[in-house]
Design an enzyme around this catalytic site. Structure first.
Site, mmCIF file in Angstrom:
data_model
loop_
_atom_site.group_PDB
_atom_site.id
_atom_site.type_symbol
_atom_site.label_atom_id
_atom_site.label_comp_id
_atom_site.label_asym_id
_atom_site.label_seq_id
_atom_site.Cartn_x
_atom_site.Cartn_y
_atom_site.Cartn_z
ATOM 1 N N HIS A 223 40.288 35.273 32.202
ATOM 2 C CA HIS A 223 40.730 34.060 31.506
ATOM 3 C C HIS A 223 39.674 32.956 31.520
ATOM 4 O O HIS A 223 39.831 31.942 30.852
ATOM 5 C CB HIS A 223 42.041 33.536 32.116
ATOM 6 C CG HIS A 223 41.904 32.970 33.495
ATOM 7 N ND1 HIS A 223 42.136 33.705 34.642
ATOM 8 C CD2 HIS A 223 41.556 31.732 33.929
ATOM 9 C CE1 HIS A 223 41.959 32.945 35.710
ATOM 10 N NE2 HIS A 223 41.595 31.742 35.302
ATOM 11 N N ASP A 252 42.857 40.909 34.385
ATOM 12 C CA ASP A 252 42.290 39.559 34.254
ATOM 13 C C ASP A 252 40.880 39.641 34.825
ATOM 14 O O ASP A 252 40.625 39.251 35.950
ATOM 15 C CB ASP A 252 43.130 38.541 35.024
ATOM 16 C CG ASP A 252 42.641 37.107 34.832
ATOM 17 O OD1 ASP A 252 41.690 36.912 34.048
ATOM 18 O OD2 ASP A 252 43.199 36.190 35.471
ATOM 19 N N GLY A 331 39.939 25.648 39.384
ATOM 20 C CA GLY A 331 38.502 25.803 39.590
ATOM 21 C C GLY A 331 38.162 26.966 40.488
ATOM 22 O O GLY A 331 37.030 27.446 40.511
ATOM 23 N N SER A 333 39.479 29.909 40.118
ATOM 24 C CA SER A 333 39.596 31.125 39.314
ATOM 25 C C SER A 333 38.303 31.930 39.306
ATOM 26 O O SER A 333 37.210 31.370 39.160
ATOM 27 C CB SER A 333 39.956 30.769 37.868
ATOM 28 O OG SER A 333 41.331 30.586 37.719
ATOM 29 N N SER A 348 42.874 35.300 40.177
ATOM 30 C CA SER A 348 43.461 35.218 38.842
ATOM 31 C C SER A 348 44.232 33.914 38.676
ATOM 32 O O SER A 348 43.833 33.030 37.924
ATOM 33 C CB SER A 348 44.384 36.411 38.595
ATOM 34 O OG SER A 348 45.048 36.286 37.353
#
Length: 379
Positions: A223, A252, A331, A333, A348
């Protein structure tokens, strides 16, 4: 004969893995030891022993999964951090589980039966609220996964969707004793952010965290960007471009191919206290200790709660994620999840934060490596 040889191997290995390796405490980085003490209440000796047990448990579980066949119903490390529970549907297998050094738990449902029900849910177009209207704000199916400890399929839902969750379970053929609906307060979200700063910047707008270096770049969350998106440092220097990305859907995950001259190392950012080495990617089991590094909140630890979870984000459903009780924030991720020096996956999304606690999901790293044909850089 194969099992006999394996048990002989365990007789030699487990006393080391399950003992108190007083001279091995230096094998875990001080930053990791500090995080495990803060989040799990373990001192250096206990943390080192815990990681050794978690890694050794994987071998035990996989061997018993193979020998039990369709009677295998899942396995998990108990909250005491030492007991390996292995669930089977056949009482006759209990002695074999005990001989392998695990504790047998005889249950009604095989793992394959519950996973088939979960797969059936994955194939249903689950209707989710599309607006922020009052009547939909407390509705939504957040996630669902097989909980091996309770031997049930668990559906997590907001308070307004518990009946919907029950109906979905019935739709895939489960009776009341085979599923559980758990009420959660918020829907999961991804942890990307539009703030500048550390880590890497996508299209000079959103910030994510690097997962792990591979020989031609690094991996992160899907993402965070789409194929062709740019990746730069916080100062604007080019890192590379997204070569592959999947989100939402079956994963993801993303792969960023870096520009020539980029230094790719087998380490994880220790945030002020040195770097954490990566030596492999042996997957951890349910109940294992696990830690996470991210550019917003730094290093935090917890345990693995469930494997193969399906999560419903606003952007769409993602399957095959691992659920943990490690916190994360916007942040973080794409950042690294690891057990000891073993890479586990990339952050994720989830719910909560590192002030109040939360649930975070990660994309297993081995799937990323195999999908894109990548090789992990090791320290």
């Amino acid at each position: 004969m194969e099992l006999f040889r394996f048990l002989a191997f365990l007789a030699a290995v487990l006393p080391v893995a399950y003992g108190a390796p007083t001279q091995a405490t230096s094998s875990l980085h001080p930053k990791l030891l500090a995080a495990m003490k803060r989040d799990l209440g373990l001192d250096a000796e206990q943390a080192t022993a815990r990681v050794a047990r978690d890694i050794a448990a994987t071998e035990v579980i996989e061997q018993l999964r193979s020998s039990a066949g369709n009677s295998f119903a899942g396995a998990w490390i108990a909250e005491d951090g030492t007991t390996i529970n292995v669930a089977v549907t056949d009482q006759a297998l209990a002695a074999e589980v005990t001989a392998a050094g695990a504790t047998p738990v005889v249950v009604a449902n095989s793992l394959s039966k519950l996973e088939e029900a979960k797969q059936a849910l994955d194939n249903i177009d689950i209707e989710q609220p599309k607006t922020l209207a009052t009547d939909s704000a407390n509705s939504g199916i957040a996630a669902y996964y097989v909980d091996v400890a309770t031997n049930k399929l668990v559906l997590e839902a907001l308070a307004g969707s518990t009946a919907h969750a029950e109906a979905l379970a019935a739709q895939v053929g489960l009776v009341a004793s085979e599923f559980e609906v758990r009420t959660v307060e918020t829907m999961p979200t991804t942890f990307a952010t539009v703030l500048g700063g550390d880590a890497y910047i996508i299209d000079r707008a959103a910030r994510c965290s690097v997962g792990f270096s591979v020989t031609t770049g690094f991996v992160s969350a899907g993402h965070c960007g789409t194929p062709g998106s740019s990746a730069t440092t916080s100062s604007g220097a080019s890192l590379g471009t997204f070569s592959g990305s999947v989100f939402p859907g079956s994963a993801d995950m993303s792969y960023i191919r870096t520009v020539s001259g980029t230094s790719l190392t087998g380490y994880i950012d220790g945030y002020g206290q040195g770097n954490l080495p990566v030596s492999g990617s042996t997957a951890s089991s349910t109940g294992s200790s696990i830690c996470r590094s991210g550019s917003t909140s730094g290093v935090h630890c917890g345990t693995v709660r469930a494997l193969g979870a399906t999560v419903n984000y606003a952007e769409g459903r993602v399957t095959g994620l691992t659920q943990t009780n490690v916190c994360a924030e916007p942040g973080d991720s794409g950042g690294s999840f690891y057990t000891g020096a073993q890479a586990q996956g990339v952050t994720s999304g989830g719910s909560g934060d590192c002030s109040s606690g939360g649930i975070t999901y990660f994309q297993p790293v081995n799937e990323i490596l195999s999908t894109y044909g990548l090789t992990l850089v090791r320290a």
